[in-house]
Design a protein around this motif. Structure first.
Motif, PDB file in Angstrom:
ATOM      1  N   LEU A  37       0.828  -1.208   0.000  1.00  0.00           N
ATOM      2  CA  LEU A  37       0.000   0.000   0.000  1.00  0.00           C
ATOM      3  C   LEU A  37       0.864   1.261   0.000  1.00  0.00           C
ATOM      4  O   LEU A  37       0.539   2.246  -0.671  1.00  0.00           O
ATOM      5  N   ALA A  38       1.969   1.231   0.751  1.00  0.00           N
ATOM      6  CA  ALA A  38       2.875   2.381   0.777  1.00  0.00           C
ATOM      7  C   ALA A  38       3.476   2.626  -0.610  1.00  0.00           C
ATOM      8  O   ALA A  38       3.636   3.774  -1.034  1.00  0.00           O
ATOM      9  N   ARG A  39       3.789   1.549  -1.316  1.00  0.00           N
ATOM     10  CA  ARG A  39       4.340   1.675  -2.675  1.00  0.00           C
ATOM     11  C   ARG A  39       3.290   2.223  -3.639  1.00  0.00           C
ATOM     12  O   ARG A  39       3.601   3.064  -4.489  1.00  0.00           O
ATOM     13  N   LEU A  40       2.061   1.756  -3.494  1.00  0.00           N
ATOM     14  CA  LEU A  40       0.983   2.253  -4.352  1.00  0.00           C
ATOM     15  C   LEU A  40       0.701   3.730  -4.075  1.00  0.00           C
ATOM     16  O   LEU A  40       0.424   4.503  -4.988  1.00  0.00           O
ATOM     17  N   GLU A  41       0.792   4.109  -2.802  1.00  0.00           N
ATOM     18  CA  GLU A  41       0.585   5.511  -2.452  1.00  0.00           C
ATOM     19  C   GLU A  41       1.685   6.377  -3.069  1.00  0.00           C
ATOM     20  O   GLU A  41       1.425   7.480  -3.569  1.00  0.00           O
ATOM     21  N   LYS A  42       2.910   5.878  -3.038  1.00  0.00           N
ATOM     22  CA  LYS A  42       4.039   6.618  -3.605  1.00  0.00           C
ATOM     23  C   LYS A  42       3.844   6.873  -5.095  1.00  0.00           C
ATOM     24  O   LYS A  42       4.262   7.893  -5.631  1.00  0.00           O
ATOM     25  N   GLN A  43       3.159   5.936  -5.750  1.00  0.00           N
ATOM     26  CA  GLN A  43       2.864   6.076  -7.181  1.00  0.00           C
ATOM     27  C   GLN A  43       1.554   6.824  -7.409  1.00  0.00           C
ATOM     28  O   GLN A  43       1.084   6.928  -8.542  1.00  0.00           O
ATOM     29  N   GLN A  44       0.954   7.318  -6.307  1.00  0.00           N
ATOM     30  CA  GLN A  44      -0.304   8.071  -6.345  1.00  0.00           C
ATOM     31  C   GLN A  44      -1.463   7.243  -6.915  1.00  0.00           C
ATOM     32  O   GLN A  44      -2.390   7.778  -7.516  1.00  0.00           O
ATOM     33  N   ALA A  45      -1.380   5.925  -6.703  1.00  0.00           N
ATOM     34  CA  ALA A  45      -2.440   5.028  -7.161  1.00  0.00           C
ATOM     35  C   ALA A  45      -3.553   4.916  -6.128  1.00  0.00           C
ATOM     36  O   ALA A  45      -4.710   4.650  -6.471  1.00  0.00           O
ATOM     37  N   ILE A  46      -3.208   5.103  -4.851  1.00  0.00           N
ATOM     38  CA  ILE A  46      -4.198   5.115  -3.769  1.00  0.00           C
ATOM     39  C   ILE A  46      -3.870   6.272  -2.841  1.00  0.00           C
ATOM     40  O   ILE A  46      -2.830   6.919  -2.982  1.00  0.00           O
ATOM     41  N   VAL A  47      -4.766   6.529  -1.890  1.00  0.00           N
ATOM     42  CA  VAL A  47      -4.594   7.666  -0.978  1.00  0.00           C
ATOM     43  C   VAL A  47      -4.529   7.171   0.461  1.00  0.00           C
ATOM     44  O   VAL A  47      -5.377   6.389   0.895  1.00  0.00           O
ATOM     45  N   HIS A  48      -3.519   7.643   1.203  1.00  0.00           N
ATOM     46  CA  HIS A  48      -3.403   7.305   2.621  1.00  0.00           C
ATOM     47  C   HIS A  48      -4.178   8.335   3.432  1.00  0.00           C
ATOM     48  O   HIS A  48      -3.870   9.528   3.393  1.00  0.00           O
TER      49      HIS A  48
END
Length: 201
Positions: A37-48
């Motif tokens: 999830l942290a990697r996906l957030e870094k790619q702006q694919a999801i929001v934390h």
């Protein structure tokens, strides 16, 4: 795990989800899910949103966030946000305000600022589910009551209640059981006086 594949699998959890939910869908441990999830957030694919809480995209309706962020306690949209939703005030609040049976908290998320305010558990009522996302929203009467109830708060957030337009079906009798639950006499009298002035206006 391939991030694109993980993102596709997470779609079934939209609009918002917890790390443990992602772990279950992805078939991995909570710890590894957090890494993905942290990697996906870094790619702006999801929001934390907050610790252990995520949104599938930044187009999520901000009104669903209070319930997610207050979990495991409950929260419903109220105060200025509900007053605007019910057509009682004209100005769109820049913050999403909510009432919770948990602690008062403020969350600065990439989607919206969420301001959650604690209330007497006996007053955690007067809301309904609306929309496809089953958002918990205060009724017109309860939104006004909650605002009046929190007027004396030290934050001074709720002292600027002006130019209020009451709906045609607004029912002042709904306030009676709520007022009985207000233990502080000065606060109770203040609410009664405000409502009396509104009812005769």
């Amino acid at each position: 795990m391939n991030l694109l594949s993980a993102h596709q699998k997470l779609k079934q959890l939209e609009p918002t989800f917890f790390t443990k939910d992602a772990a279950m869908v992805l078939g991995v441990t909570d710890k590894y899910a957090a890494i993905i999830l942290a990697r996906l957030e870094k790619q702006q694919a999801i929001v934390h949103l907050a610790r252990g809480r995520w949104a599938y995209s930044d187009s999520v309706d901000p009104l669903i966030l209070p319930s997610i962020l207050a979990f495991p306690m409950k929260a419903y949209v109220s105060l200025y946000s509900a007053l605007y939703y019910r057509g009682m005030i004209d100005q769109i609040p820049s913050t999403v305000f909510a009432i919770s049976n948990g602690k008062t908290k403020i969350f600065e998320t990439p989607i919206a600022k969420i301001s959650i305010h604690s209330i007497n558990p006996f007053l955690f009522t007067g809301y309904e589910m609306i929309g496809k996302n089953c958002i918990l929203m205060a009724t017109a009467e309860k939104a006004l009551f909650d605002t009046l109830y929190l007027m004396p708060a030290k934050s001074n957030l709720f002292k600027r209640l002006t130019e209020l337009e009451l709906p045609d079906d607004f029912n002042f009798s709904h306030f009676k059981p709520w007022i009985k639950q207000v233990k502080n006499k000065s606060r109770r009298v203040m609410i009664e006086n405000k409502l009396k002035a509104m009812s005769v206006a």
